[in-house]
Design a protein around this motif. Structure first.
Motif, PDB file in Angstrom:
ATOM      1  N   GLU A  48       0.832  -1.215   0.000  1.00  9.61           N
ATOM      2  CA  GLU A  48       0.000   0.000   0.000  1.00  9.61           C
ATOM      3  C   GLU A  48       0.856   1.250   0.000  1.00  9.61           C
ATOM      4  OE1 GLU A  48      -3.556   0.270   2.165  1.00  9.61           O
ATOM      5  OE2 GLU A  48      -3.488  -1.868   2.613  1.00  9.61           O
ATOM      6  N   SER A  88      -1.925   0.480  -8.996  1.00 13.32           N
ATOM      7  CA  SER A  88      -3.301   0.981  -9.072  1.00 13.32           C
ATOM      8  C   SER A  88      -3.311   2.477  -8.791  1.00 13.32           C
ATOM      9  CB  SER A  88      -4.174   0.300  -8.013  1.00 13.32           C
ATOM     10  OG  SER A  88      -4.306  -1.062  -8.308  1.00 13.32           O
ATOM     11  N   LYS A  98     -10.117   2.759  -5.906  1.00 13.45           N
ATOM     12  CA  LYS A  98      -9.814   1.358  -5.560  1.00 13.45           C
ATOM     13  C   LYS A  98     -10.755   0.423  -6.310  1.00 13.45           C
ATOM     14  CE  LYS A  98     -12.490   1.168  -1.251  1.00 13.45           C
ATOM     15  NZ  LYS A  98     -12.387   2.439  -0.623  1.00 13.45           N
ATOM     16  N   PRO A 134      -6.248  -0.762  -3.230  1.00 11.07           N
ATOM     17  CA  PRO A 134      -6.458   0.671  -3.032  1.00 11.07           C
ATOM     18  C   PRO A 134      -5.653   1.497  -4.034  1.00 11.07           C
ATOM     19  CG  PRO A 134      -5.554  -0.404  -1.044  1.00 11.07           C
ATOM     20  CD  PRO A 134      -5.402  -1.356  -2.173  1.00 11.07           C
ATOM     21  N   ARG A 185     -10.519   3.919 -12.296  1.00 10.50           N
ATOM     22  CA  ARG A 185      -9.231   3.367 -11.865  1.00 10.50           C
ATOM     23  C   ARG A 185      -8.339   3.221 -13.080  1.00 10.50           C
ATOM     24  NH1 ARG A 185      -7.339  -2.052 -12.013  1.00 10.50           N
ATOM     25  NH2 ARG A 185      -5.535  -2.348 -10.657  1.00 10.50           N
TER      26      ARG A 185
END
Ligand code: AKG
Length: 347
Positions: free
Chosen positions: A116, A228, A232, A250, A306
């Motif tokens: 993350e 990404s 999310k 996320p 996204r």
């Protein structure tokens, strides 16, 4: 109808006043979000717990005291819960205990790592700005509008007709320079040991996705990175034996797919407008499939746009992985395509 539902689901209701109620029709499976139901229930008193089982059309609420449960029963049973532009009729009944068997936990696929906050918000903005979606440079980046998303390729085109790359036909545009700091970080941290030479940028609007697929073994080396950006989403991994693991990706996270997760499990994104994600994201942000013995604490999350950057290294030699059943270099058919091309444009 609610009684039939409760009977079929093995939920035992009682006419006696208790602190716990089943809220039929108030479940995630009915597209009711945790926030909406929780707001209505809290108006009746202090809620001790709210359990919303995965995919089920009902929820369980336990109040701190029986008076609140009685108030909820009196005011909400047979009443419409308004949400979004629609609503649903709630049916409440007392239960002696909240017992719900969670679905068995499935661990993350072997070789799969989610990092993350891998890029900062500034890097995210820089990377998104590096992608020019204006169609004047279609040949340079092999830009395509597919049925479920739009894509751009850098370095080499990934061809959805044969699920492979023309290794002797590099594209005029290589991987954009804006990506280099991120890739160098991956090299330094050991996520990769060789610089990627192919990038596919996918942009998904809400409601769009990508069919489940395994990236063709003969086309790319082992490690695949997927960064990404923006909203999310939930990516589903499927093992040939039927196991399914849903992973929340996320914005600004990096997904590293290696070994079994890259070679044997398919990955895909179901085209839909909402995902089920953990309600308290701090607890278990990356993994939707519940842990054993834990209570479902899921909520619906609205999808937004996204954009993903998938970095891969072209494989110069046939693949000799340990997963021959999924390896086209070792005779397995290349079955699933990551694309459904859009129908030809009408004149
Ligand atoms: C592909 O382009 O083959 C992907 O699997 C993209 C995955 C993603 O959007 O993260």
């Amino acid at each position: 109808a609610s009684h039939t539902l409760l009977k079929h689901e093995g939920i035992h209701t009682t006419p006696q006043l208790t602190r716990s109620l089943v809220v039929a029709n108030g479940g995630l499976g009915n597209s009711v979000s945790r926030e909406e139901l929780s707001a209505a229930l809290k108006e009746m008193g202090e809620v001790e717990s709210l359990l919303m089982p995965h995919h089920k059309p009902y929820a369980f609420v336990t109040y701190r005291c029986e008076e609140s449960a009685l108030k909820a029963y009196t005011h909400l049973n047979g009443q419409k819960l308004q949400y979004g532009e629609s609503g649903v009729m709630l049916y409440l009944a007392y239960v002696n205990s909240v017992t719900y068997e969670e679905e068995a936990s499935v661990p993350l696929p072997e070789g799969l790592v989610l990092l993350e906050d891998f890029v900062s918000p500034e890097e995210e903005a820089l990377l998104l700005a590096a992608v020019d979606w204006s169609s004047t440079n279609e040949d340079v980046t092999a830009q395509k509008a597919l049925k479920h998303r739009r894509v751009k390729h850098y370095g080499f085109e990934f061809r959805y007709d044969n699920n492979n790359v023309d290794k002797d036909k590099p594209l005029p545009a290589g991987i954009p320079a804006e990506c280099l700091p991120v890739l160098e970080r991956c090299l330094r941290n050991g996520q990769i040991n060789v610089m990627p030479d192919q990038l596919t940028v996918n942009q998904y609007e809400s409601g769009q996705g990508i069919p489940p697929h395994v990236d063709t073994h003969s086309a790319f080396e082992d490690t695949i990175l997927s960064l990404s950006l923006g909203a999310k989403t939930v990516m589903e991994f499927r093992h040939p034996d039927g196991r399914v693991v849903a992973v929340v990706l996320p914005g600004r996270s990096l997904l590293v797919m290696k070994s079994e997760s890259r070679y044997l499990w398919t990955h895909g994104i179901t085209p839909r407008k909402f995902d089920m994600v953990p309600a308290c994201e701090q607890q278990s942000p990356d993994h939707v499939t519940p842990e054993p013995g834990t209570r479902s604490n899921l909520t619906l999350s609205k999808r937004g746009t996204r954009t993903s950057f998938t970095f891969r290294k072209i494989r110069p030699e046939p693949c000799r992985c340990a997963f021959p059943s999924a390896c086209d270099s070792q005779g397995a058919p290349s079955t699933l395509s990551p694309s459904t091309p859009s129908p030809p444009a009408l004149p």
